[in-house]
Design a protein around this motif. Structure first.
Motif, PDB file in Angstrom:
ATOM      1  N   ASN A 110      54.497  65.471   5.055  1.00  0.00           N
ATOM      2  CA  ASN A 110      55.738  65.249   4.300  1.00  0.00           C
ATOM      3  C   ASN A 110      56.609  64.226   5.025  1.00  0.00           C
ATOM      4  N   SER A 111      57.803  64.027   4.506  1.00  0.00           N
ATOM      5  CA  SER A 111      58.647  62.970   5.079  1.00  0.00           C
ATOM      6  C   SER A 111      59.095  63.295   6.511  1.00  0.00           C
ATOM      7  N   LEU A 112      59.152  64.579   6.810  1.00  0.00           N
ATOM      8  CA  LEU A 112      59.530  64.971   8.172  1.00  0.00           C
ATOM      9  C   LEU A 112      58.417  64.589   9.170  1.00  0.00           C
ATOM     10  N   VAL A 113      57.191  64.830   8.751  1.00  0.00           N
ATOM     11  CA  VAL A 113      56.051  64.463   9.596  1.00  0.00           C
ATOM     12  C   VAL A 113      56.006  62.937   9.767  1.00  0.00           C
ATOM     13  N   GLU A 114      56.267  62.232   8.683  1.00  0.00           N
ATOM     14  CA  GLU A 114      56.254  60.765   8.772  1.00  0.00           C
ATOM     15  C   GLU A 114      57.338  60.266   9.724  1.00  0.00           C
TER      16      GLU A 114
END
Ligand SMILES: Nc1ncnc2c1ncn2[C@@H]1O[C@H](COP(=O)(O)OP(=O)(O)O)[C@@H](O)[C@H]1O
Ligand SMILES: [Mg+2]
Length: 239
Positions: A121-125
Motif C-alpha cells: 500500500n502507500s505506506l509501504v511505498e
C-alpha cells in the motif's frame, strides 16, 4: 544515522517477520535497534511486546502522539519497537509522516527494521523511499518469480539507490522445483542493478518452536543448519 532495512514481499507466509526478528535479535546483542511494524496482523508486535502498548504506529502517523512517546522496549535485548495497529486498515494516512518519523529517530539507532504487510500500500511505498536495504524473503515456488519481479520494479520506481536482497527461504535442498526456480531467479536478477540473491535459508521447524518459548534461533546455543545460515545472512547484510 541508522541503516534502514525494509522487509517486504508480495505474499504472506514467506518469512518476513521471522527473518526480521532473527536479524534484529542478533544485531540487538551489540547494536541499538528499532523495529517498526506496518502490518495490521501485528505478528511482530505480539512477539516483541512486553506489555500491552499504550500507543501504536497509528497514533504516531495521525500525529496524536510523538514518535518517542510510542517507542517501547521489547522483550529482546537491544531492541525497541513501535507497535503495529489494526487501525491502519483503511486509514488514509499522510504517508510523508512515515518519513519524518524515521528522520526523528535515525540518529538514536544503529539499525531500523520495518516489517511490511503482503499488500503493498502507500505506506509501504513510502517506506521504500527511506530504505537502504529491502529484504525480500521468498519460497522457491512456481509463481514466486513474477511476484518478485513486480516487487523489484515497485521498489526501484520509488528508490533507485536501495539494495534489494532476495532471500530464498524454507529451501529443501533436494527439491527439483527449488532448483529450477533458483536457476530462473539467477537469470532474472542479471537484468537489474542493485538486486542480488542472499544466503539460502533451509526449512527448520525449530525457528517457530523456539519463538513460541520467546527465544530466537539465531541466539540459541543449539546446533542447527538454519541458525548457521541466518548468521551467514546477517554477516552478508550487515557485517
Ligand atoms: N526457514 C524456515 N523454516 C521453517 N519455518 C519457517 C521458516 N521461515 C519462516 N517459517 C515459518 O513460516 C511461517 C510464516 O512466516 P512469517 O515470518 O510469519 O511470514 P510473513 O511475515 O512473510 O507472513 C511462520 O510459521 C514461520 O515460523
Ligand atoms: Mg509477517
Amino acid at each position: 544515522m541508522a541503516y534502514v532495512s525494509i522487509v517486504s514481499s508480495e505474499k504472506g507466509g514467506q518469512g518476513k517477520s521471522s527473518i526480521l526478528l532473527q536479524m534484529a535479535g542478533y544485531a540487538g546483542k551489540t547494536k541499538k535497534v528499532l523495529c517498526l511494524e506496518l502490518d495490521i496482523q501485528k505478528n511482530l508486535t505480539l512477539i516483541l511486546q512486553n506489555t500491552e502498548p499504550r500507543y501504536t504506529i497509528y497514533d504516531v502517523l495521525n500525529s496524536s502522539v510523538s514518535t518517542k512517546e510510542a517507542i517501547m522496549p521489547s522483550v529482546f535485548k537491544g531492541i525497541d519497537y513501535i507497535p503495529g495497529s489494526r487501525k491502519l486498515k483503511g486509514m488514509n494516512v499522510d504517508t510523508t509522516r512515515l518519513t519524518s518519523i524515521l528522520d526523528e529517530v535515525q540518529s538514536e539507532y544503529d539499525l531500523i527494521f520495518i516489517d511490511c504487510p503482503a499488500n503493498i500500500n502507500s505506506l509501504v511505498e513510502s517506506a521504500y523511499t527511506m530504505a537502504d536495504l529491502v529484504i525480500t524473503p521468498m519460497e522457491m515456488e512456481l509463481f514466486a518469480l513474477s511476484n518478485v519481479t513486480e516487487l523489484i520494479e515497485t521498489v526501484q520506481s520509488h528508490n533507485s539507490r536501495a539494495e534489494i536482497v532476495l532471500v530464498p527461504n524454507k529451501v529443501g535442498g533436494r527439491s527439483k522445483l527449488n532448483r529450477t526456480v533458483r536457476e530462473h531467479l539467477d537469470e532474472m536478477v542479471k537484468h537489474y542493478d542493485n538486486v542480488k540473491i542472499g544466503t539460502e535459508l533451509p526449512s527448520s521447524i525449530i525457528i517457530s518452536n523456539l519463538l513460541s518459548e520467546g527465544k530466537l534461533l539465531i541466539n540459541a546455543m543449539r546446533f542447527n543448519p538454519l541458525k548457521d545460515k541466518l548468521k551467514e545472512l546477517y554477516k552478508e547484510l550487515y557485517k
